[in-house]
Structures are given as structure tokens and as C-alpha cells.
Design a protein around this motif. Sequence first.
Motif, PDB file in Angstrom:
ATOM      1  N   ALA A  51     -14.227  15.103 -65.291  1.00 56.49           N
ATOM      2  CA  ALA A  51     -15.789  16.266 -64.478  1.00 56.49           C
ATOM      3  C   ALA A  51     -15.443  17.266 -64.783  1.00 56.49           C
ATOM      4  CB  ALA A  51     -15.258  16.264 -62.913  1.00 56.49           C
ATOM      5  N   GLY A  52     -14.803  18.115 -64.612  1.00 59.84           N
ATOM      6  CA  GLY A  52     -14.582  19.984 -64.824  1.00 59.84           C
ATOM      7  C   GLY A  52     -15.116  19.731 -66.624  1.00 59.84           C
ATOM      8  N   ALA A  53     -14.535  18.713 -67.472  1.00 60.90           N
ATOM      9  CA  ALA A  53     -14.697  18.838 -68.862  1.00 60.90           C
ATOM     10  C   ALA A  53     -16.630  18.328 -69.059  1.00 60.90           C
ATOM     11  CB  ALA A  53     -13.927  18.433 -69.818  1.00 60.90           C
ATOM     12  N   ALA A  54     -16.866  17.833 -68.320  1.00 59.66           N
ATOM     13  CA  ALA A  54     -17.990  17.206 -69.019  1.00 59.66           C
ATOM     14  C   ALA A  54     -19.091  17.741 -67.813  1.00 59.66           C
ATOM     15  CB  ALA A  54     -18.257  15.397 -68.728  1.00 59.66           C
ATOM     16  N   TRP A  55     -18.674  18.295 -66.329  1.00 60.33           N
ATOM     17  CA  TRP A  55     -20.175  18.486 -65.925  1.00 60.33           C
ATOM     18  C   TRP A  55     -20.095  19.717 -65.203  1.00 60.33           C
ATOM     19  CZ3 TRP A  55     -18.502  13.042 -63.575  1.00 60.33           C
ATOM     20  CH2 TRP A  55     -18.669  12.069 -64.263  1.00 60.33           C
ATOM     21  N   GLY A  56     -18.581  20.253 -65.812  1.00 60.82           N
ATOM     22  CA  GLY A  56     -18.355  21.778 -65.462  1.00 60.82           C
ATOM     23  C   GLY A  56     -17.326  22.266 -64.324  1.00 60.82           C
ATOM     24  N   GLN A  57     -17.619  23.790 -64.284  1.00 61.94           N
ATOM     25  CA  GLN A  57     -16.832  23.832 -62.821  1.00 61.94           C
ATOM     26  C   GLN A  57     -17.252  23.287 -61.124  1.00 61.94           C
ATOM     27  OE1 GLN A  57     -13.856  25.008 -63.224  1.00 61.94           O
ATOM     28  NE2 GLN A  57     -13.792  26.113 -61.231  1.00 61.94           N
ATOM     29  N   SER A  58     -18.642  23.950 -61.135  1.00 57.89           N
ATOM     30  CA  SER A  58     -18.981  22.765 -59.835  1.00 57.89           C
ATOM     31  C   SER A  58     -18.451  21.795 -59.449  1.00 57.89           C
ATOM     32  CB  SER A  58     -20.676  22.693 -59.850  1.00 57.89           C
ATOM     33  OG  SER A  58     -20.969  24.061 -60.243  1.00 57.89           O
ATOM     34  N   ALA A  59     -18.574  20.447 -60.811  1.00 60.79           N
ATOM     35  CA  ALA A  59     -18.299  19.181 -60.482  1.00 60.79           C
ATOM     36  C   ALA A  59     -17.203  19.496 -60.212  1.00 60.79           C
ATOM     37  CB  ALA A  59     -18.817  18.464 -61.875  1.00 60.79           C
ATOM     38  N   LEU A  60     -15.895  19.928 -60.719  1.00 59.50           N
ATOM     39  CA  LEU A  60     -14.827  20.097 -60.488  1.00 59.50           C
ATOM     40  C   LEU A  60     -14.122  20.515 -59.373  1.00 59.50           C
ATOM     41  CD1 LEU A  60     -11.422  20.255 -62.338  1.00 59.50           C
ATOM     42  CD2 LEU A  60     -11.747  22.590 -62.740  1.00 59.50           C
ATOM     43  N   GLY A  61     -15.172  21.578 -58.900  1.00 60.05           N
ATOM     44  CA  GLY A  61     -14.309  22.149 -57.889  1.00 60.05           C
ATOM     45  C   GLY A  61     -15.085  21.427 -57.107  1.00 60.05           C
ATOM     46  N   VAL A  62     -15.606  20.302 -56.952  1.00 58.73           N
ATOM     47  CA  VAL A  62     -16.137  19.235 -56.037  1.00 58.73           C
ATOM     48  C   VAL A  62     -14.878  17.429 -55.402  1.00 58.73           C
ATOM     49  CG1 VAL A  62     -17.620  17.220 -55.029  1.00 58.73           C
ATOM     50  CG2 VAL A  62     -18.598  19.880 -55.427  1.00 58.73           C
ATOM     51  N   VAL A  63     -14.817  17.112 -57.561  1.00 55.06           N
ATOM     52  CA  VAL A  63     -14.018  16.263 -57.317  1.00 55.06           C
ATOM     53  C   VAL A  63     -12.603  16.807 -57.139  1.00 55.06           C
ATOM     54  CG1 VAL A  63     -13.080  14.399 -59.621  1.00 55.06           C
ATOM     55  CG2 VAL A  63     -15.356  15.799 -59.267  1.00 55.06           C
ATOM     56  N   HIS A  64     -11.481  17.760 -57.268  1.00 49.90           N
ATOM     57  CA  HIS A  64     -10.782  17.334 -57.306  1.00 49.90           C
ATOM     58  C   HIS A  64     -10.169  18.393 -55.746  1.00 49.90           C
ATOM     59  CE1 HIS A  64      -7.448  20.925 -57.894  1.00 49.90           C
ATOM     60  NE2 HIS A  64      -6.517  19.641 -58.904  1.00 49.90           N
ATOM     61  N   PRO A  65     -10.747  18.861 -55.237  1.00 51.06           N
ATOM     62  CA  PRO A  65     -10.109  18.593 -53.200  1.00 51.06           C
ATOM     63  C   PRO A  65     -10.763  17.345 -52.570  1.00 51.06           C
ATOM     64  CG  PRO A  65     -12.039  20.302 -53.435  1.00 51.06           C
ATOM     65  CD  PRO A  65     -12.208  19.847 -54.960  1.00 51.06           C
ATOM     66  N   VAL A  66     -11.373  16.792 -53.608  1.00 47.60           N
ATOM     67  CA  VAL A  66     -11.976  15.402 -52.822  1.00 47.60           C
ATOM     68  C   VAL A  66     -10.710  14.679 -53.299  1.00 47.60           C
ATOM     69  CG1 VAL A  66     -13.187  12.802 -52.861  1.00 47.60           C
ATOM     70  CG2 VAL A  66     -14.548  15.201 -52.947  1.00 47.60           C
ATOM     71  N   LEU A  67     -10.663  14.687 -54.250  1.00 48.76           N
ATOM     72  CA  LEU A  67      -9.042  13.340 -54.406  1.00 48.76           C
ATOM     73  C   LEU A  67      -8.146  13.894 -54.111  1.00 48.76           C
ATOM     74  CD1 LEU A  67     -10.325  12.985 -58.452  1.00 48.76           C
ATOM     75  CD2 LEU A  67     -10.743  11.095 -56.466  1.00 48.76           C
ATOM     76  N   TRP A  68      -7.680  14.969 -53.394  1.00 48.48           N
ATOM     77  CA  TRP A  68      -6.464  15.058 -52.779  1.00 48.48           C
ATOM     78  C   TRP A  68      -6.266  14.078 -51.433  1.00 48.48           C
ATOM     79  CZ3 TRP A  68      -1.939  16.626 -53.919  1.00 48.48           C
ATOM     80  CH2 TRP A  68      -1.642  17.358 -55.121  1.00 48.48           C
ATOM     81  N   PHE A  69      -7.443  14.323 -50.552  1.00 51.43           N
ATOM     82  CA  PHE A  69      -7.845  13.466 -49.481  1.00 51.43           C
ATOM     83  C   PHE A  69      -7.120  12.275 -50.257  1.00 51.43           C
ATOM     84  CE2 PHE A  69     -10.373  17.568 -48.179  1.00 51.43           C
ATOM     85  CZ  PHE A  69      -9.397  18.166 -46.923  1.00 51.43           C
ATOM     86  N   VAL A  70      -8.366  11.226 -51.106  1.00 55.92           N
ATOM     87  CA  VAL A  70      -8.403   9.839 -51.284  1.00 55.92           C
ATOM     88  C   VAL A  70      -6.435   9.503 -52.124  1.00 55.92           C
ATOM     89  CG1 VAL A  70      -8.567   8.569 -53.259  1.00 55.92           C
ATOM     90  CG2 VAL A  70     -10.633  10.145 -52.435  1.00 55.92           C
ATOM     91  N   ASP A  71      -5.830  10.605 -52.379  1.00 54.67           N
ATOM     92  CA  ASP A  71      -4.644  10.865 -52.809  1.00 54.67           C
ATOM     93  C   ASP A  71      -4.052  10.570 -51.432  1.00 54.67           C
ATOM     94  OD1 ASP A  71      -4.665  11.502 -55.373  1.00 54.67           O
ATOM     95  OD2 ASP A  71      -3.838  13.605 -55.067  1.00 54.67           O
ATOM     96  N   ALA A  72      -3.853  11.496 -50.294  1.00 51.93           N
ATOM     97  CA  ALA A  72      -3.324  10.915 -49.093  1.00 51.93           C
ATOM     98  C   ALA A  72      -3.729  10.144 -48.276  1.00 51.93           C
ATOM     99  CB  ALA A  72      -3.487  12.651 -48.044  1.00 51.93           C
ATOM    100  N   GLY A  73      -4.867   9.328 -48.471  1.00 53.07           N
ATOM    101  CA  GLY A  73      -5.429   8.039 -48.353  1.00 53.07           C
ATOM    102  C   GLY A  73      -4.621   7.038 -48.445  1.00 53.07           C
ATOM    103  N   ILE A  74      -4.706   6.695 -49.751  1.00 48.90           N
ATOM    104  CA  ILE A  74      -3.849   5.621 -50.630  1.00 48.90           C
ATOM    105  C   ILE A  74      -1.928   5.683 -50.274  1.00 48.90           C
ATOM    106  CG2 ILE A  74      -2.819   5.735 -53.166  1.00 48.90           C
ATOM    107  CD1 ILE A  74      -5.731   6.066 -53.657  1.00 48.90           C
ATOM    108  N   VAL A  75      -1.785   6.691 -50.159  1.00 53.01           N
ATOM    109  CA  VAL A  75      -0.176   7.325 -50.039  1.00 53.01           C
ATOM    110  C   VAL A  75      -0.092   6.469 -47.891  1.00 53.01           C
ATOM    111  CG1 VAL A  75       1.425   8.560 -49.301  1.00 53.01           C
ATOM    112  CG2 VAL A  75       0.469   8.793 -51.066  1.00 53.01           C
ATOM    113  N   LEU A  76      -0.813   7.024 -47.039  1.00 52.01           N
ATOM    114  CA  LEU A  76      -1.138   6.053 -46.076  1.00 52.01           C
ATOM    115  C   LEU A  76      -1.165   5.163 -46.099  1.00 52.01           C
ATOM    116  CD1 LEU A  76      -2.524   9.630 -44.072  1.00 52.01           C
ATOM    117  CD2 LEU A  76      -0.106   9.012 -43.777  1.00 52.01           C
ATOM    118  N   ALA A  77      -2.094   4.270 -46.859  1.00 59.53           N
ATOM    119  CA  ALA A  77      -2.075   2.856 -46.619  1.00 59.53           C
ATOM    120  C   ALA A  77      -1.204   1.804 -47.329  1.00 59.53           C
ATOM    121  CB  ALA A  77      -3.495   2.344 -47.491  1.00 59.53           C
TER     122      ALA A  77
END
Length: 135
Positions: A100-126
Motif C-alpha cells: 500500500a505504501g509503495a504502490a499507492w503512497g503515504q495516504s494509503a499507508l496511513g489508512v492500511v497500517h492502523p486498520v491492520l493493527w485492529f485486524v491483528d487484535a481481532g485475529i488474536v482474540l478470535a
Amino acid sequence: MALLYLAVLVFPQPWLYAGLAGIEGAFLEASGVPVVVDGALLHAGGASFEIVAECSGLIMVAMLVALFFASGCRRWGWLAGGIVFLLLFNVARLWLTLYAGAAWGQSALGVVHPVLWFVDAGIVLAWWAKMEALL
């Protein structure tokens, strides 16, 4: 969890970060993104990324281990399987973040990075809930 998190930060694993950078570099190249890997640094798409402790997957593992012992669960096979799964999932999470950061830039990275931290936590809890037979 706090002690495990602190251990991940206080005892860095540069060999692990460099290894992950190499794996991610290969995945980015296979995805059509030219990349240069220098230790734990990746240079791709006009940006540079550094693999650090928080990128290693060890934080997710620490969360699962903390839940495992806090809940009194003794399904050791599930814990071992969860650790392997989380580390493999982390490779995919890192690839998506870096892509996301390399192909779509800093804006995409700024969205994808924190969203995936929530996904991480959800997967751990599941995984923990399944380990506890709550799911």
C-alpha cells in the motif's frame, strides 16, 4: 502482556527484522514493485520502510500468550498453532502494508497500517476464543 511487550522492545532481534525485510522484499518484487533491501530497510516506490520490533509479529504472539495464561487455558497445541499462524499472518499483513505504501503512497499507508493493527487484535482474540472453545 505488558512484560511480554516490554521484552519484545528491550531485546531487539535484528536478524528477525532483516529476515522479514528480505521476505517482504521478495514478495514486493513478485508483486511488481521494485525494491531494494538493506538489512531491515526496504526502499520501494520512492519511500523507505524499516522493519522494527512492532512489525515482527511478536506483539501479536505476546497478546495470545498473555490471554492463554490469564484465562487458565491449557490447550498447548492450540497455543503453538496460534503462534505459527500469527507469525505467518504477520508476513501477509506486512506485505499488504508495504505494498500500500509503495504502490499507492503515504495516504494509503496511513489508512492500511492502523486498520491492520485492529485486524491483528481481532485475529488474536478470535484464536483465543476458539482455543477457549468460546466460538
